[in-house]
Design an enzyme around this catalytic site. Structure first.
Site, PDB file in Angstrom:
ATOM      1  N   SER A   1       6.661  -4.991   0.151  1.00 18.63           N
ATOM      2  CA  SER A   1       6.479  -4.010  -0.974  1.00 18.63           C
ATOM      3  C   SER A   1       6.837  -3.018   0.994  1.00 18.63           C
ATOM      4  CB  SER A   1       4.249  -3.362  -1.606  1.00 18.63           C
ATOM      5  OG  SER A   1       4.938  -2.440  -2.030  1.00 18.63           O
ATOM      6  N   ALA A   2       5.211  -2.010   0.907  1.00 15.63           N
ATOM      7  CA  ALA A   2       5.156  -0.827   2.113  1.00 15.63           C
ATOM      8  C   ALA A   2       5.462  -1.246   3.403  1.00 15.63           C
ATOM      9  CB  ALA A   2       3.631  -0.246   2.364  1.00 15.63           C
TER      10      ALA A   2
ATOM     11  N   GLU B   1      12.131  -6.900  -7.505  1.00 12.14           N
ATOM     12  CA  GLU B   1      10.508  -7.642  -6.882  1.00 12.14           C
ATOM     13  C   GLU B   1      11.397  -8.911  -6.750  1.00 12.14           C
ATOM     14  OE1 GLU B   1       7.527  -6.482  -7.400  1.00 12.14           O
ATOM     15  OE2 GLU B   1       8.137  -4.772  -7.815  1.00 12.14           O
TER      16      GLU B   1
ATOM     17  N   HIS C   1      10.564  -2.360  -4.599  1.00 15.16           N
ATOM     18  CA  HIS C   1      10.943  -2.851  -6.260  1.00 15.16           C
ATOM     19  C   HIS C   1      12.321  -2.594  -7.063  1.00 15.16           C
ATOM     20  CE1 HIS C   1       6.859  -4.047  -4.611  1.00 15.16           C
ATOM     21  NE2 HIS C   1       6.954  -2.783  -3.968  1.00 15.16           N
TER      22      HIS C   1
ATOM     23  N   GLY D   1       0.787  -1.348  -0.217  1.00 18.45           N
ATOM     24  CA  GLY D   1       0.317   0.554  -0.004  1.00 18.45           C
ATOM     25  C   GLY D   1       0.970   1.420   0.000  1.00 18.45           C
TER      26      GLY D   1
END
Length: 175
Positions: free
Chosen positions: A62-63, A134, A99, A29
């Site tokens: 991710s976040a 990734e 990422h 997010g």
């Protein structure tokens, strides 16, 4: 898979949920928004204490990997809200750039990730940054770091005053 996952928004008392959790998982997010929510609900310290003192696993992507760092400063996300503080969970002694890519779009005149992280380490010379592409993750157990991934995992290490390094093994790193 033998595990039951319950999202924290299903609990009335978020701190109690953290204190009773067997594991903390934090997904993706917007890192700015996530950091704001962690501060608003006063969850930074309870999560940090459960992971560092009680040894429960923390899984972030991710976040969720960004907030495992000391600060949110190496997120790629747009600052859509005031995070109330740049401080995050500080579960690892380095910053992650999730990422991470070295691709450049044809005709794009802006900065690359590599350039932005180069600027970051000039402004923050005591900070290490790991650029994670990734499909790459870091397993942390105590002060041991293991780089894992789908295909030949590698990451990029950024540190002020040092040449950027492409790493395939984190076992010898100390921060």
């Amino acid at each position: 898979m033998g595990h039951r996952v319950t999202s924290i928004h299903h609990f009335e008392d978020y701190k109690k949920a953290i204190l009773e959790a067997d594991c903390v998982m934090v997904g993706g997010g917007n890192t700015w928004h996530l950091t704001r929510l962690l501060h608003q609900h006063e969850l930074i310290e309870p999560i940090r204490e459960r992971v560092q003192n009680d040894g429960i696993p923390y899984i972030g992507w991710s976040a969720g990997s960004n907030v495992a760092c000391p600060t949110l400063k190496t997120t790629n996300d747009m600052p859509i809200v005031d995070p109330l503080s740049f401080e995050t969970l500080n579960l690892v002694p380095f910053q992650i750039n999730a990422h991470y890519t070295e691709l450049t779009l044809e005709g794009h005149g802006g900065e690359t990730r590599q350039m932005r992280l180069g600027e970051f380490i000039i402004a923050n010379p005591d900070t290490y940054v790991l650029g994670l592409p990734e499909g790459t993750m870091i397993r942390v157990e105590g002060d041991k770091y293991e780089l894992l991934g789908i295909e030949s995992p590698k990451c990029k290490l950024f540190k002020f005053g040092q040449e950027e390094q492409e790493l395939t093994d984190l076992s010898g790193l100390t921060f």
